[in-house]
Design a protein around this motif. Structure first.
Motif, PDB file in Angstrom:
ATOM      1  N   LYS A 261       0.840  -1.179   0.000  1.00  0.00           N
ATOM      2  CA  LYS A 261       0.000   0.000   0.000  1.00  0.00           C
ATOM      3  C   LYS A 261       0.889   1.247   0.000  1.00  0.00           C
ATOM      4  O   LYS A 261       1.816   1.349   0.786  1.00  0.00           O
ATOM      5  CB  LYS A 261      -0.911  -0.004   1.225  1.00  0.00           C
ATOM      6  CG  LYS A 261      -1.936   1.089   1.204  1.00  0.00           C
ATOM      7  CD  LYS A 261      -2.897   0.948   2.353  1.00  0.00           C
ATOM      8  CE  LYS A 261      -3.925   2.055   2.305  1.00  0.00           C
ATOM      9  NZ  LYS A 261      -4.889   1.921   3.379  1.00  0.00           N
TER      10      LYS A 261
ATOM     11  N   ASP B  92       1.995   5.179   0.489  1.00  0.00           N
ATOM     12  CA  ASP B  92       1.691   6.216   1.463  1.00  0.00           C
ATOM     13  C   ASP B  92       0.880   7.322   0.772  1.00  0.00           C
ATOM     14  O   ASP B  92       0.665   7.289  -0.441  1.00  0.00           O
ATOM     15  CB  ASP B  92       2.964   6.761   2.104  1.00  0.00           C
ATOM     16  CG  ASP B  92       3.909   7.435   1.107  1.00  0.00           C
ATOM     17  OD1 ASP B  92       3.553   7.607  -0.077  1.00  0.00           O
ATOM     18  OD2 ASP B  92       5.025   7.788   1.522  1.00  0.00           O
ATOM     19  N   PHE B  93       0.425   8.284   1.534  1.00  0.00           N
ATOM     20  CA  PHE B  93      -0.443   9.332   1.005  1.00  0.00           C
ATOM     21  C   PHE B  93       0.221  10.083  -0.150  1.00  0.00           C
ATOM     22  O   PHE B  93      -0.386  10.296  -1.198  1.00  0.00           O
ATOM     23  CB  PHE B  93      -0.836  10.314   2.120  1.00  0.00           C
ATOM     24  CG  PHE B  93      -1.729  11.419   1.648  1.00  0.00           C
ATOM     25  CD1 PHE B  93      -3.085  11.196   1.481  1.00  0.00           C
ATOM     26  CD2 PHE B  93      -1.214  12.669   1.355  1.00  0.00           C
ATOM     27  CE1 PHE B  93      -3.916  12.212   1.026  1.00  0.00           C
ATOM     28  CE2 PHE B  93      -2.040  13.685   0.899  1.00  0.00           C
ATOM     29  CZ  PHE B  93      -3.393  13.459   0.741  1.00  0.00           C
TER      30      PHE B  93
ATOM     31  N   ARG C 136     -10.392   7.300  -3.137  1.00  0.00           N
ATOM     32  CA  ARG C 136     -11.067   6.827  -1.914  1.00  0.00           C
ATOM     33  C   ARG C 136     -10.064   6.616  -0.786  1.00  0.00           C
ATOM     34  O   ARG C 136     -10.320   6.985   0.365  1.00  0.00           O
ATOM     35  CB  ARG C 136     -11.831   5.525  -2.195  1.00  0.00           C
ATOM     36  CG  ARG C 136     -13.126   5.712  -2.948  1.00  0.00           C
ATOM     37  CD  ARG C 136     -13.958   4.436  -2.990  1.00  0.00           C
ATOM     38  NE  ARG C 136     -13.250   3.305  -3.579  1.00  0.00           N
ATOM     39  CZ  ARG C 136     -13.220   3.004  -4.863  1.00  0.00           C
ATOM     40  NH1 ARG C 136     -13.865   3.763  -5.725  1.00  0.00           N
ATOM     41  NH2 ARG C 136     -12.558   1.952  -5.305  1.00  0.00           N
ATOM     42  N   GLU C 137      -8.911   6.030  -1.116  1.00  0.00           N
ATOM     43  CA  GLU C 137      -7.891   5.777  -0.097  1.00  0.00           C
ATOM     44  C   GLU C 137      -7.338   7.091   0.463  1.00  0.00           C
ATOM     45  O   GLU C 137      -7.166   7.233   1.675  1.00  0.00           O
ATOM     46  CB  GLU C 137      -6.758   4.936  -0.678  1.00  0.00           C
ATOM     47  CG  GLU C 137      -7.155   3.500  -0.963  1.00  0.00           C
ATOM     48  CD  GLU C 137      -6.079   2.709  -1.699  1.00  0.00           C
ATOM     49  OE1 GLU C 137      -4.978   3.251  -1.965  1.00  0.00           O
ATOM     50  OE2 GLU C 137      -6.344   1.540  -2.025  1.00  0.00           O
ATOM     51  N   CYS C 138      -7.069   8.061  -0.413  1.00  0.00           N
ATOM     52  CA  CYS C 138      -6.547   9.352   0.040  1.00  0.00           C
ATOM     53  C   CYS C 138      -7.568  10.079   0.914  1.00  0.00           C
ATOM     54  O   CYS C 138      -7.214  10.658   1.945  1.00  0.00           O
ATOM     55  CB  CYS C 138      -6.153  10.221  -1.155  1.00  0.00           C
ATOM     56  SG  CYS C 138      -4.649   9.689  -2.001  1.00  0.00           S
ATOM     57  N   THR C 139      -8.826  10.046   0.506  1.00  0.00           N
ATOM     58  CA  THR C 139      -9.880  10.688   1.291  1.00  0.00           C
ATOM     59  C   THR C 139      -9.979  10.054   2.667  1.00  0.00           C
ATOM     60  O   THR C 139     -10.110  10.746   3.680  1.00  0.00           O
ATOM     61  CB  THR C 139     -11.230  10.593   0.552  1.00  0.00           C
ATOM     62  OG1 THR C 139     -11.099  11.243  -0.716  1.00  0.00           O
ATOM     63  CG2 THR C 139     -12.345  11.240   1.341  1.00  0.00           C
ATOM     64  N   SER C 140      -9.882   8.737   2.725  1.00  0.00           N
ATOM     65  CA  SER C 140      -9.938   8.027   4.001  1.00  0.00           C
ATOM     66  C   SER C 140      -8.757   8.421   4.885  1.00  0.00           C
ATOM     67  O   SER C 140      -8.919   8.669   6.086  1.00  0.00           O
ATOM     68  CB  SER C 140      -9.936   6.517   3.762  1.00  0.00           C
ATOM     69  OG  SER C 140      -9.858   5.820   4.976  1.00  0.00           O
ATOM     70  N   GLN C 141      -7.568   8.505   4.292  1.00  0.00           N
ATOM     71  CA  GLN C 141      -6.379   8.892   5.062  1.00  0.00           C
ATOM     72  C   GLN C 141      -6.506  10.317   5.584  1.00  0.00           C
ATOM     73  O   GLN C 141      -6.136  10.600   6.727  1.00  0.00           O
ATOM     74  CB  GLN C 141      -5.121   8.741   4.211  1.00  0.00           C
ATOM     75  CG  GLN C 141      -4.748   7.304   3.938  1.00  0.00           C
ATOM     76  CD  GLN C 141      -3.553   7.171   3.006  1.00  0.00           C
ATOM     77  OE1 GLN C 141      -2.968   8.154   2.568  1.00  0.00           O
ATOM     78  NE2 GLN C 141      -3.200   5.944   2.687  1.00  0.00           N
TER      79      GLN C 141
ATOM     80  N   SER D  62       0.419   7.967  -3.247  1.00  0.00           N
ATOM     81  CA  SER D  62      -0.910   7.825  -3.837  1.00  0.00           C
ATOM     82  C   SER D  62      -1.300   9.088  -4.596  1.00  0.00           C
ATOM     83  O   SER D  62      -1.851   9.018  -5.702  1.00  0.00           O
ATOM     84  CB  SER D  62      -1.957   7.530  -2.758  1.00  0.00           C
ATOM     85  OG  SER D  62      -1.715   6.278  -2.173  1.00  0.00           O
TER      86      SER D  62
ATOM     87  N   LYS E 126     -10.014   4.383  -6.989  1.00  0.00           N
ATOM     88  CA  LYS E 126      -9.593   3.656  -5.778  1.00  0.00           C
ATOM     89  C   LYS E 126      -8.602   4.498  -4.974  1.00  0.00           C
ATOM     90  O   LYS E 126      -8.708   4.607  -3.747  1.00  0.00           O
ATOM     91  CB  LYS E 126      -8.969   2.318  -6.171  1.00  0.00           C
ATOM     92  CG  LYS E 126      -8.501   1.509  -4.981  1.00  0.00           C
ATOM     93  CD  LYS E 126      -7.864   0.206  -5.412  1.00  0.00           C
ATOM     94  CE  LYS E 126      -7.333  -0.528  -4.187  1.00  0.00           C
ATOM     95  NZ  LYS E 126      -6.512  -1.663  -4.533  1.00  0.00           N
ATOM     96  N   LEU E 127      -7.639   5.103  -5.658  1.00  0.00           N
ATOM     97  CA  LEU E 127      -6.660   5.948  -4.975  1.00  0.00           C
ATOM     98  C   LEU E 127      -7.331   7.145  -4.312  1.00  0.00           C
ATOM     99  O   LEU E 127      -6.977   7.521  -3.197  1.00  0.00           O
ATOM    100  CB  LEU E 127      -5.587   6.432  -5.959  1.00  0.00           C
ATOM    101  CG  LEU E 127      -4.574   5.392  -6.409  1.00  0.00           C
ATOM    102  CD1 LEU E 127      -3.731   5.919  -7.558  1.00  0.00           C
ATOM    103  CD2 LEU E 127      -3.686   4.965  -5.257  1.00  0.00           C
TER     104      LEU E 127
END
Length: 78
Positions: free
Chosen positions: A6, A8-9, A45-50, A12, A42-43
């Motif tokens: 995975k 990192d921010f 969503r992951e960045c928003t979550s982080q 991503s 997908k990226l």
């Protein structure tokens, strides 16, 4: 078989910017463009979550009645 690590921010975000640039050029075949779009979504969503998780950890320090710092939960602008 290698497993995907995975990112990192920052990694991503860099990949997301790269995907946007590739899609904006408009020269990718449809199948490749769809794959890039799905990866970008997908990226995102992951960045928003982080970012949401980081925001929850932020606290503001304010001076209490005795002049000492007091921690308060961060109240983000909505």
């Amino acid at each position: 078989m290698a497993t995907k690590k995975k990112m990192d921010f920052e990694g991503s975000m860099a990949r997301l910017e790269e995907i946007v640039s590739l899609l904006e050029r408009g020269d990718a075949p449809l199948e490749q463009a769809m794959t890039l779009f799905e990866e970008g979504a997908k990226l995102l969503r992951e960045c928003t979550s982080q970012l949401d998780q980081a925001e929850q950890k932020v606290t503001l320090l304010t001076a209490g009645e005795d002049g000492q710092p007091v921690e308060e939960p961060f109240q983000g602008e909505n």
